[in-house]
Design a protein around this motif. Structure first.
Motif, short mmCIF file in Angstrom:
data_model
loop_
_atom_site.label_atom_id
_atom_site.label_comp_id
_atom_site.label_asym_id
_atom_site.label_seq_id
_atom_site.Cartn_x
_atom_site.Cartn_y
_atom_site.Cartn_z
N ARG A 153 52.74 -52.13 8.29
CA ARG A 153 51.65 -51.98 9.26
C ARG A 153 50.95 -50.64 9.08
N SER A 154 51.46 -49.81 8.20
CA SER A 154 50.89 -48.47 8.02
C SER A 154 49.50 -48.57 7.39
N ASP A 155 48.68 -47.56 7.67
CA ASP A 155 47.35 -47.50 7.07
C ASP A 155 47.42 -46.92 5.65
N ALA A 193 51.48 -34.60 9.38
CA ALA A 193 51.80 -34.81 10.79
C ALA A 193 50.99 -33.90 11.70
N GLU A 194 50.58 -32.76 11.19
CA GLU A 194 49.80 -31.80 11.99
C GLU A 194 48.34 -32.19 12.13
N GLN A 195 47.90 -33.21 11.38
CA GLN A 195 46.50 -33.61 11.46
C GLN A 195 46.23 -34.40 12.74
N PRO A 196 45.16 -34.10 13.44
CA PRO A 196 44.90 -34.75 14.74
C PRO A 196 44.68 -36.26 14.64
N ASP A 197 44.20 -36.75 13.48
CA ASP A 197 43.92 -38.18 13.33
C ASP A 197 45.17 -38.99 13.02
N VAL A 198 46.25 -38.34 12.62
CA VAL A 198 47.49 -39.04 12.28
C VAL A 198 48.26 -39.34 13.56
N THR A 199 48.45 -40.61 13.86
CA THR A 199 49.10 -41.01 15.12
C THR A 199 50.59 -41.29 14.95
N VAL A 200 50.98 -41.89 13.84
CA VAL A 200 52.39 -42.21 13.59
C VAL A 200 52.69 -41.88 12.13
N ILE A 201 53.86 -41.27 11.87
CA ILE A 201 54.20 -40.91 10.50
C ILE A 201 55.71 -40.84 10.33
N THR A 202 56.17 -41.24 9.16
CA THR A 202 57.58 -41.06 8.81
C THR A 202 57.71 -40.93 7.30
N GLY A 203 58.59 -40.02 6.91
CA GLY A 203 58.95 -39.95 5.50
C GLY A 203 60.10 -40.89 5.23
N LEU A 204 60.14 -41.48 4.05
CA LEU A 204 61.24 -42.36 3.67
C LEU A 204 62.14 -41.61 2.69
N ARG A 205 63.35 -41.32 3.15
CA ARG A 205 64.31 -40.61 2.31
C ARG A 205 65.07 -41.61 1.43
N SER A 206 65.74 -41.10 0.41
CA SER A 206 66.59 -41.93 -0.44
C SER A 206 67.78 -41.10 -0.87
N PHE A 248 59.26 -45.88 12.25
CA PHE A 248 59.55 -46.96 11.31
C PHE A 248 59.25 -48.32 11.95
N GLU A 249 59.56 -48.47 13.23
CA GLU A 249 59.30 -49.73 13.92
C GLU A 249 57.81 -50.02 14.00
N GLN A 250 56.99 -48.95 14.19
CA GLN A 250 55.55 -49.14 14.30
C GLN A 250 54.85 -49.31 12.95
N LEU A 251 55.48 -48.82 11.88
CA LEU A 251 54.83 -48.80 10.57
C LEU A 251 55.26 -49.94 9.66
N THR A 252 56.27 -50.71 10.09
CA THR A 252 56.74 -51.83 9.26
C THR A 252 56.75 -53.11 10.08
N ASP A 253 56.87 -54.20 9.39
CA ASP A 253 56.93 -55.51 10.04
C ASP A 253 58.07 -56.30 9.39
N PHE A 262 60.74 -40.12 -0.83
CA PHE A 262 60.12 -40.77 -1.98
C PHE A 262 58.76 -41.34 -1.61
N GLU A 263 58.49 -41.41 -0.29
CA GLU A 263 57.21 -41.95 0.17
C GLU A 263 57.02 -41.56 1.63
N VAL A 264 55.75 -41.46 2.04
CA VAL A 264 55.42 -41.19 3.44
C VAL A 264 54.51 -42.31 3.93
N LEU A 265 54.86 -42.91 5.07
CA LEU A 265 54.03 -43.94 5.69
C LEU A 265 53.36 -43.33 6.91
#
Length: 848
Positions: free
Chosen positions: A530-532, A552-565, A587-592, A670-673
């Protein structure tokens, strides 16, 4: 008989030209592949050996050791204490601690340098007092880097980018842009640099901060003193090594690198030789067809030879000698052409900045022998059956103008065998879908099916070509004659069409699979996310957490998570598995995810999500607990909160990054959503890229970008396959030209009669042209049909691993393939049609 055979070759050299060309192309492909890969391997091997000139012993982490396999994090880096102890050994002249990792360099225009090759960073070992010279990297200009903020560049990269001493260059190791001052330019024998890569040097402390940890090295290289052998040095160092490290002599290291280079080029060699084999296989049809027609046209001549005392064996031998002569000529010219292809490929790579290290062109004895052998063996084997058929011509046939056609019994036997092969092949192909033998059964079935269809093509030609009657009737007498000529000799038509069928089968099958795969991965991305935006390194190496914090500090970014491995030992499984860490709420908001059991409720802390395959392996259900050993050796009890359907984006165990981070050796993603307030847009994407310093080493992609990247990869791969398979299609075109030309010669008297009773030149050309198109379309229809069937079968195999896979029929491309088959018929008929139209009527009527 030997002289007779050679005279026949000279007498029929024009008719054998296309056969020679077909073999020549295949042999050239083989020779070019062998010469090019040998040259490439030798060049890289020499470059690699030059880079190891000063290495007598190398100490490296051993990932295959028991200690490494029993630890989730694998083998550890080497410590400063080990370096000091090794340097103090008797017989050691010098010991250098090496630190290497990924380092992307941007040129003056902001583009990544060395894209697609090794873009590495390393340390300049200046010794404990910082004044020693690193013999690996002699400075050509300036000085070595001494502190953070300073770098040195290899001379090749400096020349490509225009950077010099005192310039500021932009470098990225794990995401953030680093503004570095170039203090020096050095020379190196590093093979990666010679192949177009880049090498950026930092001082040792900075390199350790970036790639390992303070006081840690990725390798220690040792130079022996006078009179000390490499093996003596290895034995002296052995007692100092930790359980998860190994010592390799310089000779062993050079051999290992040579083996790795050989393994890398052998894959390319095998793939190219496979396509050369396809071209030669198609050429077999042309050779067999040519000699069959030559035998048919020389029936009276061969029968007279039998009548004056030639034995069957002598007649067979005479035809095989003709084939041998053709094979030798084609093999020799193909070898010369192959050497030219290898030179051209090397020049092309250099022109495309895919630099190959300098070195001589390697034309080995084996390449010469294989090329000549392939040309001769393929030609002789393909001519064997026509030779046997020639030997069976009875002397009484000398009294007739044409030898007896194939009997109904012979065709019945052929059709029965073909039906058995085709049915067995189709059954094995379908059975291979669920066999679990990685496609071996399916491959065997595909081979049998192609052979079966080839055997059945004379039978199939009549109904398929009969279906063209309404279309050909538009062209009047020419159309009717073309249809009748196409089915007059079903064996010949079948052999000609089969050559084109092979190429189109492979092309269609690969297109169906590639299009279906592209759509499946695109669908998976759109359904699972669901991430942009997805943010990652261009080479998919780990991202610094600084990137996530900056975004994450950007005002337009509403939800963010890094994916660790991170690697871990799960439950009682001795093999390491990968843990994925994420922020639970984000993670719940950014994935389906599609849950089989449980849900996001309970995900966080020690509550984890697992994919269905992992849950089945361990027999887990929501509420079950298991013990996990993290990469730092710590253990913890985790609880299953939900079981979801796995896909290629998310598999294994997903847990709270707050739980995982304290146990990671180096906390990276390894990735940021992320989601932005206004959704995905060009403005939002540009703003995010700007915040990250317009870094070419970092990708900011929306779902459309991801899909385009996937489509680009498949399109690039498909175009490469098209280019390689074009050789087989060209050979098939030669086959159509050859068959038509010889058919025109064979029907010279008939064409003269047609001209005499009123068929003008234009109608004669049209007749030959339409016959060619019909034969080509017949091969095209068979090829497309088989290709679609094989594409479906392989897709069913893939769907077991890629749940979103569904077969997609690329109707537009299939139409293009059939159109190209028709175009092949038009082009192939140009010369034979012109020749038929220019026949002298009276001379043609008198022809025997």
């Amino acid at each position: 008989m030997f002289r007779t055979a050679l005279r026949n070759v000279l007498a029929h050299k024009a008719r054998l030209l296309m056969t020679t060309l077909a073999v020549l192309l295949g042999v050239a492909f083989v020779a070019g592949t062998l010469v090019f890969t040998a040259t490439l391997s030798e060049a890289f091997q020499r470059s690699s050996e030059e880079g190891l000139t000063h290495v007598d012993l190398a100490i490296e982490p051993d990932e295959d050791s028991e200690a490494a396999e029993s630890t989730p994090g694998g083998a550890r880096n080497l410590g400063q204490d080990l370096l000091d102890d090794v340097a103090a050994l008797p017989g050691v002249e010098s010991a250098i601690g090496e630190v290497t990792g990924f380092a992307a360099l941007a040129d003056r225009d902001g583009d990544l340098v060395g894209d697609g090759f090794a873009t590495n960073g390393a340390n300049y070992a200046a010794g404990s007092d910082g004044t020693a010279e690193d013999e690996r990297y002699p400075m050509a200009e300036g000085r070595a880097p001494e502190r953070a903020g300073e770098i040195a560049l290899d001379s090749t990269t400096a020349e490509r980018t225009g950077y010099g001493v005192g310039d500021t260059a932009r470098v990225s190791v794990d995401g953030p842009v680093r503004e570095e001052t170039v203090t020096g330019v050095f020379t190196t024998d590093d093979g990666n640099v010679a192949a177009g890569g880049t090498l950026v040097l930092f001082d040792t402390a900075t390199a350790q901060d970036l790639f390992t940890a303070p006081g840690e090295y990725t390798r220690i290289t040792v130079t022996a003193g006078d009179g000390v052998s490499q093996e003596e040095l290895r034995e002296a160092a052995a007692p100092l090594l930790p359980d998860d490290a190994e010592a390799l002599t310089g000779e062993r290291l050079a051999q290992d690198q040579a083996d790795a280079i050989e393994a890398g080029t052998s894959g390319m060699r095998t793939a190219l030789l496979a396509f050369a084999g396809i071209a030669l296989f198609v050429g077999v049809f042309i050779i067999a067809n040519t000699f069959t027609m030559l035998v048919a046209q020389r029936t009276r001549e061969l029968a007279l030879l039998r009548a004056v005392g030639a034995s069957r064996r002598q007649v067979t031998r005479s035809v095989l000698i003709e084939a041998l002569a053709v094979g030798l000529v084609a093999g020799a010219t193909g070898l010369a052409a192959g050497v030219g292809i290898a030179v051209g490929l090397r020049s092309l790579m250099n022109a495309l900045d895919l630099t190959v290290p300098d070195g001589p062109l390697i034309v080995s004895g084996s390449a010469v022998g294989v090329s000549l052998g392939v040309g001769v063996v393929v030609t002789v084997l393909a001519a064997y059956l026509p030779a046997r058929r020639a030997a069976k011509i009875p002397p009484v046939a000398a009294m007739n103008s044409v030898h007896a056609p194939a009997t109904a019994r012979g065709l019945l036997v052929r059709n029965s065998i073909g039906a058995l092969f085709a049915a067995g092949g189709a059954a094995l192909t379908v059975a291979g879908i669920g066999s679990g033998d990685k496609g071996a059964t399916m491959g065997a079935g595909a081979g049998l099916l192609v052979i079966g269809v080839f055997i059945l093509t004379p039978l199939l030609s009549r109904p398929v070509i009969a279906a063209t009657r309404p279309l050909l009737s538009v062209f009047g007498v020419s159309g009717k004659l073309a249809r009748l000529n196409a089915v007059r000799n079903p064996r010949r038509t079948a052999a000609t069409a089969s050559a084109l069928m092979i190429g189109l089968t492979l092309i269609t099958g690969m297109t169906v699979i590639a299009d279906s795969m592209s759509k499946a991965i695109e669908r998976m991305a759109s359904e699972s996310l669901r991430s942009d935006y997805l943010v990652s390194m261009a080479n998919f190496s780990p991202l610094s957490t600084e990137v996530e914090q900056t975004l994450a500090e950007q005002p337009d970014v509403t939800v963010i998570t890094g994916l660790r491995s991170s690697p871990a030992l799960v439950a009682d499984d001795p093999d390491a598995r990968t843990l994925t860490g994420a922020d639970p709420a984000a993670f719940e908001q950014l994935t389906d995810l599609d849950f089989e059991d449980g849900s996001f409720e309970g995900f966080g802390g020690t509550g984890v999500l697992v994919d269905e395959a992992t849950a089945d392996d361990f027999g887990w259900a929501p509420g079950d607990t298991f013990t996990t050993t993290f990469e730092d050796g710590a253990t913890r009890e985790l609880t299953v909160a939900g079981v979801f359907s796995g896909n290629q984006l998310f598999t294994g165990v997903v847990l709270d990054s707050a739980t995982l981070d304290p146990h990671m050796e180096r906390v990276q993603s390894f990735e940021v959503l992320l989601k932005t307030e206004g959704g995905a847009s060009e403005a939002a994407k540009s703003a995010l890229e700007g915040v990250l310093g317009d870094n070419p080493a970092v990708l900011v992609q929306d779902k459309e970008d991801v899909s385009e990247d996937i489509a680009f990869v498949f399109t690039l791969l498909l175009n490469m396959l098209y280019a390689l398979l074009a050789m087989a299609v060209i050979v098939a075109v030669l086959g159509v030209v050859n068959t038509l030309a010889m058919s025109v010669f064979e029907r010279k008297q008939e064409i003269g009669m047609l001209r005499a009773i009123g068929l003008d030149r234009r109608a004669t050309k049209r007749m030959v042209r339409l016959e060619s198109i019909v034969i080509a379309l017949f091969g095209g229809v068979l090829g497309v049909g088989l290709g679609v069937f094989f594409g479906w079968a392989v897709g069913e195999l893939i769907s077991d691993y890629l749940t979103t896979y569904e077969m997609v029929l690329p109707w537009a491309r299939i139409g293009i393939f059939l159109g190209l088959a028709g175009l092949v018929g038009v082009l192939a008929a140009l010369w034979p049609a012109r020749r038929a139209a220019r026949l002298n009527m009276l001379e043609a009527i008198k022809a025997e």
